[in-house]
Scaffold this motif. Sequence first.
Motif, PDB file in Angstrom:
ATOM      1  N   TYR A  14      67.626 -11.410 -25.775  1.00 15.63           N
ATOM      2  CA  TYR A  14      68.193 -12.224 -24.701  1.00 15.63           C
ATOM      3  C   TYR A  14      69.714 -12.265 -24.786  1.00 15.63           C
ATOM      4  CZ  TYR A  14      63.495 -13.623 -23.540  1.00 15.63           C
ATOM      5  OH  TYR A  14      62.188 -13.606 -23.152  1.00 15.63           O
ATOM      6  N   HIS A  15      70.338 -12.020 -23.642  1.00 15.22           N
ATOM      7  CA  HIS A  15      71.789 -11.912 -23.539  1.00 15.22           C
ATOM      8  C   HIS A  15      72.530 -13.190 -23.956  1.00 15.22           C
ATOM      9  CE1 HIS A  15      75.699 -10.981 -21.908  1.00 15.22           C
ATOM     10  NE2 HIS A  15      75.633 -12.057 -21.166  1.00 15.22           N
ATOM     11  N   PHE A  16      71.943 -14.335 -23.699  1.00 13.73           N
ATOM     12  CA  PHE A  16      72.678 -15.569 -23.953  1.00 13.73           C
ATOM     13  C   PHE A  16      72.646 -16.026 -25.407  1.00 13.73           C
ATOM     14  CE2 PHE A  16      72.228 -15.858 -19.333  1.00 13.73           C
ATOM     15  CZ  PHE A  16      73.563 -16.034 -19.014  1.00 13.73           C
ATOM     16  N   PHE A  17      71.868 -15.360 -26.244  1.00 12.53           N
ATOM     17  CA  PHE A  17      71.920 -15.634 -27.675  1.00 12.53           C
ATOM     18  C   PHE A  17      72.988 -14.744 -28.286  1.00 12.53           C
ATOM     19  CE2 PHE A  17      67.270 -16.796 -27.286  1.00 12.53           C
ATOM     20  CZ  PHE A  17      67.466 -18.153 -27.469  1.00 12.53           C
ATOM     21  N   SER A  18      73.725 -15.264 -29.235  1.00 20.73           N
ATOM     22  CA  SER A  18      74.753 -14.484 -29.908  1.00 20.73           C
ATOM     23  C   SER A  18      74.499 -14.526 -31.405  1.00 20.73           C
ATOM     24  CB  SER A  18      76.131 -15.063 -29.603  1.00 20.73           C
ATOM     25  OG  SER A  18      77.117 -14.344 -30.296  1.00 20.73           O
ATOM     26  N   LEU A  19      74.679 -13.388 -32.058  1.00 21.54           N
ATOM     27  CA  LEU A  19      74.473 -13.307 -33.503  1.00 21.54           C
ATOM     28  C   LEU A  19      75.788 -13.399 -34.263  1.00 21.54           C
ATOM     29  CD1 LEU A  19      71.751 -10.513 -33.573  1.00 21.54           C
ATOM     30  CD2 LEU A  19      71.444 -12.994 -33.589  1.00 21.54           C
TER      31      LEU A  19
END
Length: 122
Positions: free
Chosen positions: A31-36
């Motif tokens: 998912y694009h809105f999660f950032s690692l």
Amino acid sequence: MFGFLSPPLLKTIAHKLRLPPSRVLGVASFYHFFSLKPKGEHTFTVCLGTACYVAGALGLIEKLEHRCCKAGHTTPDGKVSVETARCIGSCGLAPAVIYDGGVLARVTPQMLDRQLESIGVQ
């Protein structure tokens, strides 16, 4: 709450949900809105959908990469993150950019210059 999903946080989530860490990472990276990794104070997400691409999205990415950092990264000072998205569903506004959660329509490189100047990016 955290701004990004760090490896220890992903392990905690996996433990709490009783899922393998690989499954949690798979969802978080899909998912694009999660950032690692940590995001900047300001975020520019350039749409690369067909309408935006044809209308000049690559020129917008070039402008942001020239002034800030490569797409997918954050400036060393933590001020700006540059991202891309496959499509944001705003084809009638092409080329579109999501800036700090709001959609900018029919964006030009000059508009990005003005926006960057307003937040103090040289």
